[in-house]
Scaffold this motif. Structure first.
Motif, short mmCIF file in Angstrom:
data_model
loop_
_atom_site.label_atom_id
_atom_site.label_comp_id
_atom_site.label_asym_id
_atom_site.label_seq_id
_atom_site.Cartn_x
_atom_site.Cartn_y
_atom_site.Cartn_z
N HIS A 1 0.84 -1.21 0.00
CA HIS A 1 0.00 0.00 0.00
C HIS A 1 0.87 1.25 0.00
O HIS A 1 0.59 2.21 -0.74
CB HIS A 1 -0.92 0.00 1.21
N LEU A 2 1.94 1.26 0.80
CA LEU A 2 2.83 2.43 0.86
C LEU A 2 3.48 2.67 -0.50
O LEU A 2 3.57 3.81 -0.96
CB LEU A 2 3.90 2.21 1.93
N PHE A 3 3.94 1.59 -1.14
CA PHE A 3 4.58 1.71 -2.45
C PHE A 3 3.65 2.34 -3.46
O PHE A 3 4.00 3.31 -4.15
CB PHE A 3 5.02 0.32 -2.93
N TYR A 4 2.46 1.79 -3.56
CA TYR A 4 1.55 2.25 -4.61
C TYR A 4 0.96 3.63 -4.30
O TYR A 4 0.67 4.40 -5.21
CB TYR A 4 0.48 1.21 -4.87
N SER A 5 0.81 3.96 -3.03
CA SER A 5 0.40 5.31 -2.67
C SER A 5 1.46 6.31 -3.11
O SER A 5 1.15 7.38 -3.66
CB SER A 5 0.18 5.39 -1.15
N LEU A 6 2.73 5.95 -2.91
CA LEU A 6 3.82 6.83 -3.31
C LEU A 6 3.91 6.95 -4.83
O LEU A 6 4.13 8.04 -5.36
CB LEU A 6 5.13 6.29 -2.74
N ILE A 7 3.73 5.83 -5.54
CA ILE A 7 3.75 5.87 -7.01
C ILE A 7 2.64 6.79 -7.53
O ILE A 7 2.85 7.61 -8.43
CB ILE A 7 3.59 4.45 -7.58
N HIS A 8 1.45 6.68 -6.95
CA HIS A 8 0.33 7.53 -7.36
C HIS A 8 0.67 9.00 -7.16
O HIS A 8 0.47 9.84 -8.05
CB HIS A 8 -0.91 7.15 -6.56
N ASP A 9 1.20 9.35 -5.99
CA ASP A 9 1.50 10.74 -5.69
C ASP A 9 2.66 11.26 -6.54
O ASP A 9 2.68 12.43 -6.92
CB ASP A 9 1.84 10.90 -4.20
N THR A 10 3.62 10.40 -6.83
CA THR A 10 4.76 10.79 -7.67
C THR A 10 4.30 11.12 -9.08
O THR A 10 4.71 12.13 -9.67
CB THR A 10 5.81 9.68 -7.69
N ASP B 1 -5.18 -6.17 -9.82
CA ASP B 1 -6.01 -5.20 -9.11
C ASP B 1 -5.27 -3.90 -8.91
O ASP B 1 -5.86 -2.81 -8.95
CB ASP B 1 -6.48 -5.77 -7.77
N HIS B 2 -3.93 -3.96 -8.75
CA HIS B 2 -3.16 -2.74 -8.60
C HIS B 2 -3.05 -1.98 -9.93
O HIS B 2 -3.05 -0.75 -9.96
CB HIS B 2 -1.76 -3.07 -8.06
N VAL B 3 -2.97 -2.72 -11.02
CA VAL B 3 -2.97 -2.07 -12.34
C VAL B 3 -4.30 -1.34 -12.54
O VAL B 3 -4.33 -0.19 -12.99
CB VAL B 3 -2.76 -3.12 -13.45
N ALA B 4 -5.40 -2.00 -12.17
CA ALA B 4 -6.72 -1.39 -12.35
C ALA B 4 -6.86 -0.11 -11.53
O ALA B 4 -7.50 0.85 -11.98
CB ALA B 4 -7.80 -2.39 -11.94
N ARG B 5 -6.26 -0.08 -10.34
CA ARG B 5 -6.39 1.10 -9.48
C ARG B 5 -5.44 2.23 -9.87
O ARG B 5 -5.77 3.40 -9.71
CB ARG B 5 -6.13 0.72 -8.01
N LEU B 6 -4.27 1.87 -10.39
CA LEU B 6 -3.22 2.87 -10.57
C LEU B 6 -3.03 3.33 -12.01
O LEU B 6 -2.79 4.51 -12.26
CB LEU B 6 -1.88 2.30 -10.09
#
Length: 262
Positions: free
Chosen positions: A189-198, A213-218
């Motif tokens: 969750h921390l990784f993908y939250s950071l990728i989103h914000d970056t 599911d992470h591809v679908a969200r991000l």
């Protein structure tokens, strides 16, 4: 401190979706008379998050190594921010932050020492760079271990340190090879939250993963390769229209079962 506020590492710059930061044109890579990649073409617009999808052995890591200038394409051309990925590889590496699937570190250096060494190699002031990175270190829950030796890090901690090193020089493009392999749910969750914000700050992100599911969200875009050939490319909505399916896992299975595009 709010996670999002802590992640404001990179300078604000507006995304320009019409600009192609990554351009792969008719790329073939041959090893010992066997094509690891064959006639691959796609583009990643600036400021977007693109998933690179494919079964094990499809050629994803080979493609990443070509982008980094580690390998030279047998045929075709890869441009990163308008620069040739191989001929201009020194400058290209200044613009890319790369996280390999299995990052390797000096066992006798601490996390802090790795960050300062990398800063010096990029021609940055080590102390100033580490101070700038501290909010991100805290966000990734690595602050308590940053002065421990890398040989004592778990696989997840090594992934976090690798991501810090990839982002340290404020690249325009992040290339992440299976970034959450070996991570627990919280760290993922921390990784993908950071990728989103970056990406929201204008940085382009290209990452490979098996977690649909992470591809679908991000992701805004996806490229699917199968057997070294292009199976599909486009926005997620375009892939849904192509396959007639809504679920991304079903889309992936349908595309990797189809004959690759010529």
């Amino acid at each position: 401190m709010d996670d999002r506020a802590a992640g404001q590492l990179l300078p604000e710059s507006p995304a320009t979706p019409t600009q192609e930061l990554v351009l792969v044109e008719n790329v073939t890579k041959t090893f010992d008379y066997k094509d690891a990649l064959k006639n691959i073409s796609f583009a990643v617009p600036a400021g977007q998050i693109c998933g690179l999808l494919g079964p094990n052995g499809a050629g994803k890591t080979t493609l990443f190594r070509l982008m980094m200038g580690i390998l030279k394409a047998t045929e075709g051309h890869i441009a990163i921010d308008g620069l040739d990925a191989f001929d201009d590889r020194v400058e290209v590496k200044r613009r890319i932050g790369f996280l390999p699937d299995e990052p390797v570190f000096y066992s006798y250096l601490t996390g802090r020492e790795h960050l300062k060494l990398s800063a010096a190699m990029h021609g940055l002031d080590a102390e100033e760079t580490f101070s700038r990175m501290e909010p991100l270190i805290a966000r990734l829950r690595l602050a308590d271990d940053i002065d421990n030796y890398a040989e004592d890090y778990s696989r997840g901690m090594k992934k976090k340190l690798g991501l810090l090193l990839a982002m340290l020089h404020q690249p325009r493009l992040l290339v992440l090879d299976e970034p959450t392999n070996g991570l627990d749910v919280e760290s993922t969750h921390l990784f993908y939250s950071l990728i989103h914000d970056t990406a929201a700050q204008g940085v382009t992100v290209l990452f490979s993963t098996h977690l649909m599911d992470h591809v679908a969200r991000l992701c805004t875009h996806a490229v699917v390769i199968q057997g070294g050939q292009l199976a599909a490319k486009g926005t997620l909505d375009e892939l849904r229209a192509l396959t007639g399916k809504d679920d991304l896992e079903e889309i992936f299975l349908a595309l990797t079962a189809r004959p690759a595009q010529a």
